[in-house]
Write an enzyme that holds these catalytic residues in place. Structure first.
Site, PDB file in Angstrom:
ATOM      1  N   TYR A  53       0.700  -1.168   0.041  1.00 41.77           N
ATOM      2  CA  TYR A  53      -0.078   0.048   0.204  1.00 41.77           C
ATOM      3  C   TYR A  53       0.797   1.042  -0.078  1.00 41.77           C
ATOM      4  O   TYR A  53       0.305   2.406  -0.366  1.00 41.77           O
ATOM      5  CB  TYR A  53      -0.890  -0.004   1.265  1.00 41.77           C
ATOM      6  CG  TYR A  53      -1.891  -1.053   1.232  1.00 41.77           C
ATOM      7  CD1 TYR A  53      -2.059  -1.984   0.226  1.00 41.77           C
ATOM      8  CD2 TYR A  53      -2.681  -1.361   2.536  1.00 41.77           C
ATOM      9  CE1 TYR A  53      -2.903  -2.983   0.469  1.00 41.77           C
ATOM     10  CE2 TYR A  53      -3.641  -2.437   2.690  1.00 41.77           C
ATOM     11  CZ  TYR A  53      -3.495  -3.330   1.559  1.00 41.77           C
ATOM     12  OH  TYR A  53      -4.288  -4.483   1.767  1.00 41.77           O
ATOM     13  N   LYS A 231     -12.842   0.344   4.749  1.00 46.44           N
ATOM     14  CA  LYS A 231     -12.119   1.474   4.608  1.00 46.44           C
ATOM     15  C   LYS A 231     -12.898   2.592   4.198  1.00 46.44           C
ATOM     16  O   LYS A 231     -13.821   2.591   3.406  1.00 46.44           O
ATOM     17  CB  LYS A 231     -10.974   0.941   3.446  1.00 46.44           C
ATOM     18  CG  LYS A 231     -10.117   2.206   3.001  1.00 46.44           C
ATOM     19  CD  LYS A 231     -10.312   2.964   1.728  1.00 46.44           C
ATOM     20  CE  LYS A 231      -9.532   4.004   1.458  1.00 46.44           C
ATOM     21  NZ  LYS A 231      -9.394   4.364   0.176  1.00 46.44           N
ATOM     22  N   GLU A 240     -20.026   5.783  10.734  1.00 48.02           N
ATOM     23  CA  GLU A 240     -21.300   4.957  10.490  1.00 48.02           C
ATOM     24  C   GLU A 240     -20.752   3.451  10.461  1.00 48.02           C
ATOM     25  O   GLU A 240     -21.343   2.598  10.878  1.00 48.02           O
ATOM     26  CB  GLU A 240     -21.613   5.348   8.895  1.00 48.02           C
ATOM     27  CG  GLU A 240     -22.920   4.690   8.415  1.00 48.02           C
ATOM     28  CD  GLU A 240     -23.019   5.063   6.863  1.00 48.02           C
ATOM     29  OE1 GLU A 240     -23.212   6.317   6.725  1.00 48.02           O
ATOM     30  OE2 GLU A 240     -23.292   4.195   6.061  1.00 48.02           O
TER      31      GLU A 240
HETATM   32  P1  NAD Z   1     -14.279  -1.788   0.762  1.00 47.49           P
HETATM   33  O1  NAD Z   1     -15.279  -2.813   0.652  1.00 47.49           O
HETATM   34  O2  NAD Z   1     -14.035  -1.633   2.537  1.00 47.49           O
HETATM   35  O3  NAD Z   1     -14.967  -0.265   0.261  1.00 47.49           O
HETATM   36  C1  NAD Z   1     -14.439   0.807   0.440  1.00 47.49           C
HETATM   37  C2  NAD Z   1     -15.027   1.616  -0.448  1.00 47.49           C
HETATM   38  O4  NAD Z   1     -16.359   1.669  -0.095  1.00 47.49           O
HETATM   39  C3  NAD Z   1     -14.551   3.279   0.172  1.00 47.49           C
HETATM   40  O5  NAD Z   1     -13.458   3.698  -0.682  1.00 47.49           O
HETATM   41  C4  NAD Z   1     -15.876   4.103  -0.075  1.00 47.49           C
HETATM   42  O6  NAD Z   1     -15.762   4.377  -1.489  1.00 47.49           O
HETATM   43  C5  NAD Z   1     -16.998   3.054   0.165  1.00 47.49           C
HETATM   44  N1  NAD Z   1     -17.673   3.171   1.604  1.00 47.49           N
HETATM   45  C6  NAD Z   1     -17.060   2.963   2.694  1.00 47.49           C
HETATM   46  N2  NAD Z   1     -17.740   3.014   3.789  1.00 47.49           N
HETATM   47  C7  NAD Z   1     -18.923   3.519   3.058  1.00 47.49           C
HETATM   48  C8  NAD Z   1     -20.159   4.056   3.682  1.00 47.49           C
HETATM   49  N3  NAD Z   1     -20.342   3.917   4.915  1.00 47.49           N
HETATM   50  N4  NAD Z   1     -21.223   4.445   2.690  1.00 47.49           N
HETATM   51  C9  NAD Z   1     -20.825   4.452   1.364  1.00 47.49           C
HETATM   52  N5  NAD Z   1     -19.704   4.025   0.731  1.00 47.49           N
HETATM   53  C10 NAD Z   1     -18.728   3.839   1.623  1.00 47.49           C
HETATM   54  O7  NAD Z   1     -12.893  -1.879   0.049  1.00 47.49           O
HETATM   55  P2  NAD Z   1     -11.240  -2.065   0.412  1.00 47.49           P
HETATM   56  O8  NAD Z   1     -10.794  -0.678   0.736  1.00 47.49           O
HETATM   57  O9  NAD Z   1     -10.708  -2.566  -1.094  1.00 47.49           O
HETATM   58  O10 NAD Z   1     -10.997  -3.027   1.222  1.00 47.49           O
HETATM   59  C11 NAD Z   1     -11.058  -2.695   2.718  1.00 47.49           C
HETATM   60  C12 NAD Z   1      -9.687  -3.090   3.171  1.00 47.49           C
HETATM   61  O11 NAD Z   1      -9.461  -4.437   3.038  1.00 47.49           O
HETATM   62  C13 NAD Z   1      -8.466  -2.295   2.503  1.00 47.49           C
HETATM   63  O12 NAD Z   1      -8.387  -1.045   2.948  1.00 47.49           O
HETATM   64  C14 NAD Z   1      -7.307  -3.181   2.973  1.00 47.49           C
HETATM   65  O13 NAD Z   1      -6.798  -2.868   4.337  1.00 47.49           O
HETATM   66  C15 NAD Z   1      -7.792  -4.771   2.927  1.00 47.49           C
HETATM   67  N6  NAD Z   1      -7.744  -5.229   1.502  1.00 47.49           N
HETATM   68  C16 NAD Z   1      -7.012  -6.464   1.608  1.00 47.49           C
HETATM   69  C17 NAD Z   1      -6.697  -7.110   0.457  1.00 47.49           C
HETATM   70  C18 NAD Z   1      -5.718  -8.416   0.391  1.00 47.49           C
HETATM   71  O14 NAD Z   1      -5.536  -8.926  -0.486  1.00 47.49           O
HETATM   72  N7  NAD Z   1      -5.518  -8.696   1.436  1.00 47.49           N
HETATM   73  C19 NAD Z   1      -7.070  -6.527  -0.831  1.00 47.49           C
HETATM   74  C20 NAD Z   1      -7.912  -5.560  -0.831  1.00 47.49           C
HETATM   75  C21 NAD Z   1      -8.149  -4.662   0.251  1.00 47.49           C
END
Ligand code: NAD
Length: 279
Positions: A53, A231, A240
Protein backbone atom coordinates in the site's frame (compact mmCIF):
# COMPACT_ATOMS: atom_id res chain seq x y z
CA UNK A 1 -20.50 -13.00 18.24
CA UNK A 2 -18.63 -9.72 18.64
CA UNK A 3 -20.48 -7.40 21.04
CA UNK A 4 -18.73 -4.08 20.40
CA UNK A 5 -16.02 -2.49 18.28
CA UNK A 6 -13.35 -3.07 20.91
CA UNK A 7 -14.34 -6.72 21.42
CA UNK A 8 -11.65 -9.35 20.89
CA UNK A 9 -11.51 -12.71 19.17
CA UNK A 10 -9.33 -15.50 20.50
CA UNK A 11 -7.06 -16.93 17.81
CA UNK A 12 -5.96 -20.57 17.72
CA UNK A 13 -2.45 -19.69 18.99
CA UNK A 14 -3.95 -18.05 22.08
CA UNK A 15 -3.44 -14.44 20.97
CA UNK A 16 -6.43 -12.09 21.27
CA UNK A 17 -7.07 -9.64 18.45
CA UNK A 18 -9.74 -6.96 17.99
CA UNK A 19 -12.60 -8.52 16.07
CA UNK A 20 -13.25 -5.45 13.93
CA UNK A 21 -10.79 -3.52 11.78
CA UNK A 22 -10.06 -0.47 9.68
CA UNK A 23 -8.49 -0.76 6.21
CA UNK A 24 -6.20 1.89 4.76
CA UNK A 25 -5.58 0.67 1.21
CA UNK A 26 -5.16 3.62 -1.20
CA UNK A 27 -5.08 6.19 1.64
CA UNK A 28 -1.96 8.33 1.96
CA UNK A 29 -0.43 11.34 3.66
CA UNK A 30 -2.58 13.71 5.64
CA UNK A 31 -5.76 12.04 4.49
CA UNK A 32 -4.61 8.73 6.00
CA UNK A 33 -3.33 10.35 9.19
CA UNK A 34 -6.64 12.10 9.75
CA UNK A 35 -8.70 8.99 8.89
CA UNK A 36 -6.74 6.77 11.31
CA UNK A 37 -6.92 9.38 14.06
CA UNK A 38 -10.67 9.65 13.57
CA UNK A 39 -11.12 5.86 13.38
CA UNK A 40 -9.21 5.34 16.64
CA UNK A 41 -11.49 7.94 18.22
CA UNK A 42 -14.50 5.89 17.04
CA UNK A 43 -13.07 2.81 18.78
CA UNK A 44 -11.42 0.90 15.92
CA UNK A 45 -8.27 -0.74 17.29
CA UNK A 46 -7.07 -3.00 14.45
CA UNK A 47 -5.51 -1.07 11.56
CA UNK A 48 -4.82 -3.03 8.38
CA UNK A 49 -1.98 -2.05 6.04
CA UNK A 50 0.62 -3.75 3.80
CA UNK A 51 4.00 -2.93 2.30
CA UNK A 52 2.18 -2.95 -1.07
CA UNK A 53 0.00 0.00 0.00
CA UNK A 54 3.09 2.23 0.32
CA UNK A 55 1.57 4.02 3.30
CA UNK A 56 3.32 2.40 6.27
CA UNK A 57 5.27 5.61 7.01
CA UNK A 58 2.07 7.66 7.03
CA UNK A 59 0.41 5.11 9.29
CA UNK A 60 3.47 5.22 11.56
CA UNK A 61 2.98 8.97 11.94
CA UNK A 62 -0.70 8.53 12.72
CA UNK A 63 0.09 5.93 15.40
CA UNK A 64 2.75 8.11 16.97
CA UNK A 65 0.32 11.03 17.12
CA UNK A 66 -2.65 9.10 18.51
CA UNK A 67 -1.42 8.87 22.10
CA UNK A 68 -2.93 5.43 22.70
CA UNK A 69 -0.77 2.95 24.61
CA UNK A 70 0.88 0.47 22.25
CA UNK A 71 -0.90 -2.49 23.83
CA UNK A 72 -4.27 -1.01 22.87
CA UNK A 73 -3.42 -1.01 19.17
CA UNK A 74 -3.38 -3.95 16.81
CA UNK A 75 -1.25 -3.10 13.78
CA UNK A 76 -1.19 -5.59 10.93
CA UNK A 77 0.96 -5.48 7.81
CA UNK A 78 1.69 -7.88 4.96
CA UNK A 79 4.61 -9.07 2.89
CA UNK A 80 4.21 -9.01 -0.89
CA UNK A 81 5.32 -12.10 -2.90
CA UNK A 82 8.20 -10.26 -4.60
CA UNK A 83 9.61 -9.78 -1.08
CA UNK A 84 9.51 -13.52 -0.29
CA UNK A 85 13.17 -13.93 -1.32
CA UNK A 86 14.19 -11.90 1.75
CA UNK A 87 11.40 -11.88 4.36
CA UNK A 88 13.71 -10.70 7.15
CA UNK A 89 14.51 -7.53 5.21
CA UNK A 90 10.84 -7.01 4.35
CA UNK A 91 9.77 -7.22 8.01
CA UNK A 92 12.61 -4.93 9.10
CA UNK A 93 11.52 -2.37 6.49
CA UNK A 94 7.87 -2.50 7.55
CA UNK A 95 8.80 -2.11 11.23
CA UNK A 96 11.11 0.77 10.42
CA UNK A 97 8.52 2.60 8.32
CA UNK A 98 5.82 2.08 10.94
CA UNK A 99 8.18 3.16 13.71
CA UNK A 100 7.34 0.03 15.69
CA UNK A 101 9.42 -2.60 17.45
CA UNK A 102 6.93 -5.34 16.77
CA UNK A 103 3.88 -6.00 14.62
CA UNK A 104 0.69 -7.47 16.03
CA UNK A 105 -0.06 -9.28 12.80
CA UNK A 106 2.05 -10.08 9.75
CA UNK A 107 0.59 -11.93 6.77
CA UNK A 108 1.78 -13.37 3.49
CA UNK A 109 -0.27 -10.97 1.33
CA UNK A 110 -0.86 -13.50 -1.47
CA UNK A 111 0.41 -17.08 -1.82
CA UNK A 112 2.32 -16.18 -4.99
CA UNK A 113 3.20 -18.83 -7.55
CA UNK A 114 6.45 -20.14 -6.05
CA UNK A 115 5.82 -22.88 -3.50
CA UNK A 116 9.33 -23.02 -2.05
CA UNK A 117 9.54 -19.24 -1.51
CA UNK A 118 6.08 -19.28 0.06
CA UNK A 119 7.13 -21.97 2.54
CA UNK A 120 10.43 -20.28 3.29
CA UNK A 121 8.58 -17.05 4.04
CA UNK A 122 6.06 -18.68 6.36
CA UNK A 123 8.94 -20.41 8.13
CA UNK A 124 10.51 -17.00 8.67
CA UNK A 125 7.22 -15.66 10.08
CA UNK A 126 7.24 -18.48 12.64
CA UNK A 127 10.83 -17.57 13.53
CA UNK A 128 9.89 -13.87 13.84
CA UNK A 129 7.01 -14.88 16.12
CA UNK A 130 9.43 -16.85 18.32
CA UNK A 131 11.65 -13.77 18.54
CA UNK A 132 8.69 -11.56 19.51
CA UNK A 133 8.90 -9.44 16.35
CA UNK A 134 5.32 -10.34 15.45
CA UNK A 135 2.49 -11.66 17.60
CA UNK A 136 0.38 -13.32 14.90
CA UNK A 137 1.71 -15.17 11.84
CA UNK A 138 -0.95 -15.38 9.19
CA UNK A 139 -1.82 -15.51 5.53
CA UNK A 140 -4.05 -13.75 3.05
CA UNK A 141 -5.73 -14.97 -0.13
CA UNK A 142 -4.80 -18.57 0.67
CA UNK A 143 -7.08 -21.23 -0.81
CA UNK A 144 -7.54 -24.74 0.59
CA UNK A 145 -4.52 -26.24 -1.27
CA UNK A 146 -2.28 -23.46 0.08
CA UNK A 147 -3.53 -23.99 3.65
CA UNK A 148 -3.09 -27.76 3.34
CA UNK A 149 0.45 -27.24 2.07
CA UNK A 150 1.33 -25.18 5.17
CA UNK A 151 -0.15 -27.82 7.40
CA UNK A 152 1.77 -30.59 5.62
CA UNK A 153 5.07 -28.76 6.04
CA UNK A 154 4.73 -27.15 9.46
CA UNK A 155 2.04 -29.22 11.18
CA UNK A 156 0.07 -26.08 12.05
CA UNK A 157 -2.69 -23.92 10.65
CA UNK A 158 -2.20 -20.14 10.47
CA UNK A 159 -4.11 -17.97 12.94
CA UNK A 160 -5.67 -15.80 10.24
CA UNK A 161 -6.63 -16.02 6.59
CA UNK A 162 -7.59 -12.62 5.19
CA UNK A 163 -9.77 -13.15 2.11
CA UNK A 164 -12.21 -11.25 -0.08
CA UNK A 165 -15.74 -11.60 1.35
CA UNK A 166 -18.81 -9.52 0.51
CA UNK A 167 -22.39 -10.30 -0.52
CA UNK A 168 -21.58 -11.00 -4.19
CA UNK A 169 -18.48 -13.09 -3.41
CA UNK A 170 -18.88 -15.04 -0.19
CA UNK A 171 -16.31 -17.88 -0.49
CA UNK A 172 -18.56 -20.16 1.59
CA UNK A 173 -16.56 -23.36 1.03
CA UNK A 174 -13.23 -21.75 1.92
CA UNK A 175 -14.76 -20.13 5.00
CA UNK A 176 -16.24 -23.45 6.10
CA UNK A 177 -12.81 -25.05 5.74
CA UNK A 178 -11.21 -22.26 7.78
CA UNK A 179 -13.89 -22.62 10.46
CA UNK A 180 -13.21 -26.36 10.73
CA UNK A 181 -9.48 -25.68 11.20
CA UNK A 182 -10.12 -22.72 13.55
CA UNK A 183 -8.44 -20.29 11.17
CA UNK A 184 -10.01 -16.89 11.78
CA UNK A 185 -11.32 -15.21 8.62
CA UNK A 186 -10.75 -11.49 8.14
CA UNK A 187 -12.79 -10.19 5.23
CA UNK A 188 -11.18 -7.73 2.86
CA UNK A 189 -13.24 -5.41 0.68
CA UNK A 190 -16.18 -6.20 2.98
CA UNK A 191 -18.32 -3.68 1.09
CA UNK A 192 -17.24 -5.09 -2.28
CA UNK A 193 -15.15 -1.92 -2.75
CA UNK A 194 -18.43 0.00 -2.50
CA UNK A 195 -20.16 -1.97 -5.30
CA UNK A 196 -22.36 -4.04 -2.95
CA UNK A 197 -23.91 -0.92 -1.45
CA UNK A 198 -26.29 -0.27 -4.35
CA UNK A 199 -27.85 -3.75 -4.45
CA UNK A 200 -31.68 -3.43 -4.23
CA UNK A 201 -31.91 -6.29 -1.71
CA UNK A 202 -29.41 -4.61 0.60
CA UNK A 203 -31.29 -1.35 0.21
CA UNK A 204 -34.58 -3.00 1.09
CA UNK A 205 -33.13 -4.60 4.25
CA UNK A 206 -31.51 -1.28 5.17
CA UNK A 207 -34.97 0.32 5.07
CA UNK A 208 -36.43 -2.47 7.20
CA UNK A 209 -33.83 -2.02 9.96
CA UNK A 210 -33.49 1.75 9.46
CA UNK A 211 -29.75 1.55 8.87
CA UNK A 212 -27.49 2.29 5.91
CA UNK A 213 -26.59 -0.34 3.27
CA UNK A 214 -22.98 -0.34 4.55
CA UNK A 215 -24.15 -1.03 8.11
CA UNK A 216 -26.34 -3.91 6.92
CA UNK A 217 -23.45 -5.57 5.06
CA UNK A 218 -21.03 -5.13 7.96
CA UNK A 219 -23.61 -6.45 10.43
CA UNK A 220 -24.19 -9.48 8.17
CA UNK A 221 -20.44 -10.16 8.46
CA UNK A 222 -20.29 -9.79 12.25
CA UNK A 223 -23.22 -12.18 12.70
CA UNK A 224 -21.12 -14.79 10.88
CA UNK A 225 -18.10 -14.19 13.15
CA UNK A 226 -16.11 -12.58 10.34
CA UNK A 227 -13.76 -9.65 11.02
CA UNK A 228 -14.51 -6.97 8.42
CA UNK A 229 -11.96 -4.23 7.74
CA UNK A 230 -13.98 -1.52 5.94
CA UNK A 231 -12.06 1.40 4.49
CA UNK A 232 -13.07 5.03 4.25
CA UNK A 233 -11.33 8.37 4.65
CA UNK A 234 -14.58 10.26 5.33
CA UNK A 235 -15.51 10.92 8.95
CA UNK A 236 -19.23 10.25 8.52
CA UNK A 237 -18.60 6.90 6.84
CA UNK A 238 -15.89 5.86 9.30
CA UNK A 239 -18.32 6.57 12.15
CA UNK A 240 -21.25 4.92 10.38
CA UNK A 241 -19.21 1.78 9.72
CA UNK A 242 -18.39 1.58 13.44
CA UNK A 243 -22.04 1.76 14.52
CA UNK A 244 -23.05 -1.79 13.77
CA UNK A 245 -23.35 -3.27 17.25
CA UNK A 246 -26.76 -2.02 18.34
CA UNK A 247 -29.07 -3.77 15.90
CA UNK A 248 -29.54 -7.27 14.55
CA UNK A 249 -30.52 -8.88 11.28
CA UNK A 250 -33.08 -11.66 11.62
CA UNK A 251 -32.67 -15.12 10.06
CA UNK A 252 -34.72 -14.19 6.98
CA UNK A 253 -32.62 -11.07 6.32
CA UNK A 254 -29.39 -13.04 6.80
CA UNK A 255 -30.57 -15.74 4.37
CA UNK A 256 -31.63 -13.14 1.85
CA UNK A 257 -28.09 -11.68 1.80
CA UNK A 258 -26.56 -15.18 1.74
CA UNK A 259 -28.50 -15.80 -1.46
CA UNK A 260 -26.81 -12.85 -3.23
CA UNK A 261 -23.59 -14.87 -3.67
CA UNK A 262 -22.85 -15.17 -7.41
CA UNK A 263 -21.85 -18.53 -8.93
CA UNK A 264 -18.45 -19.33 -10.43
CA UNK A 265 -16.57 -16.54 -8.66
CA UNK A 266 -18.33 -13.94 -10.83
CA UNK A 267 -18.54 -11.53 -7.90
CA UNK A 268 -14.81 -11.49 -7.28
CA UNK A 269 -13.31 -7.97 -7.41
CA UNK A 270 -9.70 -9.16 -6.99
CA UNK A 271 -7.57 -11.73 -8.76
CA UNK A 272 -7.46 -15.54 -8.61
CA UNK A 273 -4.76 -16.52 -6.06
CA UNK A 274 -3.93 -19.60 -8.17
CA UNK A 275 -2.85 -17.34 -11.04
CA UNK A 276 -1.59 -14.07 -9.57
CA UNK A 277 0.74 -12.47 -8.57
CA UNK A 278 4.01 -13.97 -9.71
CA UNK A 279 6.92 -13.76 -7.28
P1 NAD B 1 -14.23 -1.78 0.99
O1 NAD B 1 -15.12 -2.91 0.64
O2 NAD B 1 -13.90 -1.51 2.40
O3 NAD B 1 -14.88 -0.50 0.31
C1 NAD B 1 -14.29 0.75 0.47
C2 NAD B 1 -15.05 1.78 -0.34
O4 NAD B 1 -16.44 1.73 -0.02
C3 NAD B 1 -14.58 3.18 0.04
O5 NAD B 1 -13.52 3.59 -0.74
C4 NAD B 1 -15.83 4.01 -0.15
O6 NAD B 1 -15.86 4.38 -1.50
C5 NAD B 1 -16.93 3.04 0.13
N1 NAD B 1 -17.50 3.17 1.49
C6 NAD B 1 -16.93 2.84 2.69
N2 NAD B 1 -17.79 3.05 3.68
C7 NAD B 1 -18.92 3.54 3.14
C8 NAD B 1 -20.16 3.96 3.66
N3 NAD B 1 -20.45 3.89 4.97
N4 NAD B 1 -21.11 4.43 2.79
C9 NAD B 1 -20.86 4.48 1.47
N5 NAD B 1 -19.69 4.09 0.91
C10 NAD B 1 -18.73 3.63 1.73
O7 NAD B 1 -12.92 -1.93 0.07
P2 NAD B 1 -11.34 -1.97 0.22
O8 NAD B 1 -10.77 -0.69 0.66
O9 NAD B 1 -10.87 -2.56 -1.06
O10 NAD B 1 -11.10 -3.05 1.37
C11 NAD B 1 -10.97 -2.73 2.74
C12 NAD B 1 -9.60 -3.08 3.25
O11 NAD B 1 -9.30 -4.46 2.99
C13 NAD B 1 -8.45 -2.33 2.54
O12 NAD B 1 -8.34 -1.00 2.95
C14 NAD B 1 -7.28 -3.20 2.91
O13 NAD B 1 -6.85 -2.92 4.21
C15 NAD B 1 -7.89 -4.60 2.83
N6 NAD B 1 -7.63 -5.28 1.53
C16 NAD B 1 -6.84 -6.41 1.56
C17 NAD B 1 -6.60 -7.10 0.38
C18 NAD B 1 -5.76 -8.33 0.43
O14 NAD B 1 -5.39 -8.85 -0.64
N7 NAD B 1 -5.44 -8.84 1.59
C19 NAD B 1 -7.12 -6.64 -0.84
C20 NAD B 1 -7.92 -5.49 -0.83
C21 NAD B 1 -8.17 -4.82 0.37
Amino acid sequence: MLKNIEGKVLLRSGVEMPGYGFGVYKAHGRELIHAVDYALGCGYRYIDTASFYENEEDLGQALKKCGLPRDQLFVLSKIWPTQFSNPRKALEESLHKLGLERLDGYLLHWPGLNESLRLKTFEYLLEAREKGLIAVAGVSNFLVPHLDELHRHFGIWPDINQIEVHPLFQQKELRKYCREKEIHVVSWSPLGRGHSLALPRIDSIARQVERSPAQVILRWQIQQDLTPIPKSVHEARIRENAQVFDFELDARQMESIDALDLPDHQGRTGKDPMEWPAN
